[in-house]
Design a protein around this motif. Structure first.
Motif, PDB file in Angstrom:
ATOM      1  N   ASN A  52      30.086  45.413  23.658  1.00 18.90           N
ATOM      2  CA  ASN A  52      29.218  45.841  25.046  1.00 18.90           C
ATOM      3  C   ASN A  52      29.636  44.520  25.831  1.00 18.90           C
ATOM      4  O   ASN A  52      28.737  43.335  25.352  1.00 18.90           O
ATOM      5  CB  ASN A  52      27.966  46.184  24.866  1.00 18.90           C
ATOM      6  N   LYS A  54      28.281  43.639  28.414  1.00 19.72           N
ATOM      7  CA  LYS A  54      27.114  43.401  29.333  1.00 19.72           C
ATOM      8  C   LYS A  54      26.030  43.047  28.056  1.00 19.72           C
ATOM      9  O   LYS A  54      24.778  42.494  28.685  1.00 19.72           O
ATOM     10  CB  LYS A  54      26.627  44.344  29.940  1.00 19.72           C
ATOM     11  N   LYS A  56      23.691  40.618  25.636  1.00 18.79           N
ATOM     12  CA  LYS A  56      23.454  39.314  25.449  1.00 18.79           C
ATOM     13  C   LYS A  56      24.094  38.903  24.145  1.00 18.79           C
ATOM     14  O   LYS A  56      24.113  39.523  23.279  1.00 18.79           O
ATOM     15  CB  LYS A  56      22.025  39.059  25.580  1.00 18.79           C
ATOM     16  N   THR A  94      36.626  43.127  24.794  1.00 17.84           N
ATOM     17  CA  THR A  94      35.101  42.636  24.901  1.00 17.84           C
ATOM     18  C   THR A  94      35.131  41.373  24.160  1.00 17.84           C
ATOM     19  O   THR A  94      34.325  40.639  24.913  1.00 17.84           O
ATOM     20  CB  THR A  94      34.530  43.683  24.570  1.00 17.84           C
ATOM     21  N   ARG A 101      31.176  34.391  28.258  1.00 19.47           N
ATOM     22  CA  ARG A 101      29.955  34.683  28.507  1.00 19.47           C
ATOM     23  C   ARG A 101      28.787  33.599  27.638  1.00 19.47           C
ATOM     24  O   ARG A 101      27.551  33.888  28.012  1.00 19.47           O
ATOM     25  CB  ARG A 101      29.592  36.236  27.509  1.00 19.47           C
TER      26      ARG A 101
END
Length: 119
Positions: A52, A54, A56, A94, A101
């Protein structure tokens, strides 16, 4: 595949251990003298973030990815493109976003990793 949980994590970790045993005798490669299976196992804190974009990213994951990029920058790509990652159904598109990220400043942005480009 949605995040690995319970049985999926156990299967993944068993697969990593088998992979480590198989590759343990190999010489230096993309991950230096560390077998690629061991490098993959060291990234287990990242499992919650590989499915994912998104999600964390855990601090432990960022720490290990940062260390891996400092010591063997091509190793991350080798792990993500390995048969082990494919078998574990890791979403490479991802997973390749994790260094960004994590806000890793010295990440190899723009470098190709198979058909993917590190953001």
């Amino acid at each position: 595949m949605r995040g690995l949980k319970g049985r999926g994590r156990v299967i993944f970790l068993v697969a990593v251990m088998i992979f480590v045993l198989i590759l343990g005798a190999e010489g230096a490669g993309e991950c230096g003298k560390t077998p690629i299976g061991s490098a993959a196992a060291s990234l287990s804190p990242c499992l919650s973030a590989v499915s994912n974009v998104k999600a964390k990213v855990p601090l432990a994951c960022c720490t290990r990815v940062g260390a891996l990029l400092r010591t063997a920058p091509r190793c991350l790509c080798a792990v993500l493109l390995s048969p082990l990652a494919k078998q574990a159904k890791i979403n490479v598109a991802t997973a390749i976003t994790i260094p960004k990220r994590c806000n890793i400043k010295n990440r190899p942005a723009g470098k190709k990793c198979g058909k993917y480009t590190l953001p």
